[in-house]
Design a protein around this motif. Structure first.
Motif, PDB file in Angstrom:
ATOM      1  N   LEU A   1      -6.831  -2.137  -2.010  1.00  0.00           N
ATOM      2  CA  LEU A   1      -5.629  -1.474  -2.520  1.00  0.00           C
ATOM      3  C   LEU A   1      -4.544  -2.492  -2.867  1.00  0.00           C
ATOM      4  O   LEU A   1      -3.804  -2.320  -3.839  1.00  0.00           O
ATOM      5  CB  LEU A   1      -5.105  -0.473  -1.498  1.00  0.00           C
TER       6      LEU A   1
ATOM      7  N   GLU B   1     -10.470  -1.520   2.692  1.00  0.00           N
ATOM      8  CA  GLU B   1      -9.752  -0.611   1.801  1.00  0.00           C
ATOM      9  C   GLU B   1      -8.331  -1.107   1.529  1.00  0.00           C
ATOM     10  O   GLU B   1      -7.858  -1.050   0.388  1.00  0.00           O
ATOM     11  CB  GLU B   1      -9.705   0.790   2.407  1.00  0.00           C
TER      12      GLU B   1
ATOM     13  N   GLU C   1      -5.411  -3.799  -6.177  1.00  0.00           N
ATOM     14  CA  GLU C   1      -5.101  -2.816  -7.214  1.00  0.00           C
ATOM     15  C   GLU C   1      -3.604  -2.776  -7.498  1.00  0.00           C
ATOM     16  O   GLU C   1      -3.189  -2.633  -8.638  1.00  0.00           O
ATOM     17  CB  GLU C   1      -5.580  -1.429  -6.797  1.00  0.00           C
TER      18      GLU C   1
END
Length: 164
Positions: free
Chosen positions: A76, A72, A79
């Motif tokens: 992230l 994750e 992103e």
């Protein structure tokens, strides 16, 4: 007349630089900083997994939760800053090496190639090793040596810049 001519040279002219350019640079810096924070969190989770995975079951809930955390955080980071090669490399390594829920070796390989093409020396080295050693069915020695040479050139250049 002469003093005016001299003053005219030193009078500030209207700037062609927009004040919005500085905000974009600040936003780029904050995105990169946030991405680095996510990478650090993901890397710490992977470090903990590496520390305990040899002594326990890889499907243990503690290890699975650490792997999810790492995945994750690397996602992230991508992103936050899509051009970050370190996040791409570590996410590819996560997909290819660890028993992460939802891991996909094809996705890992694609991320590794992207990171290597973007110039990450660790990814170039890893890709060269994968092409040379773990690819039994394809004659890919030239590609392997290409990526290995690129990685060595970057490391040597960095060494040269820092120490010479």
């Amino acid at each position: 007349m002469l003093p005016r001519a001299l003053l005219a040279k030193f009078i500030l002219k209207p700037s062609t630089v927009s004040p919005f350019q500085f905000n974009q640079q600040r936003a780029l810096h904050s995105r990169n900083k946030k991405a680095l924070e996510f990478i650090a969190k993901g890397w710490n989770a992977l470090k903990e997994v590496d520390r305990v995975i040899d002594y326990s079951d890889p499907k243990h809930s503690g290890i699975v939760s650490l792997l999810r955390t790492a995945k994750e955080n690397f996602e992230l980071a991508l992103e936050a800053d899509n051009t970050n090669t370190h996040a791409r490399y570590w996410l590819s390594r996560l997909h290819m090496k660890y028993p992460v829920p939802g891991a996909n070796k094809a996705v890992g390989a694609a991320l590794l190639v992207e990171a290597a093409e973007m110039g990450d020396p660790e990814a170039q080295y890893a890709l060269g090793c994968h092409l040379r050693v773990e690819n039994d069915y394809v004659q890919s020695d030239q590609q392997a040596f290409y990526y290995l040479e690129k990685a060595v050139d970057q490391v040597l250049f960095t060494f040269w810049v820092l120490y010479i």
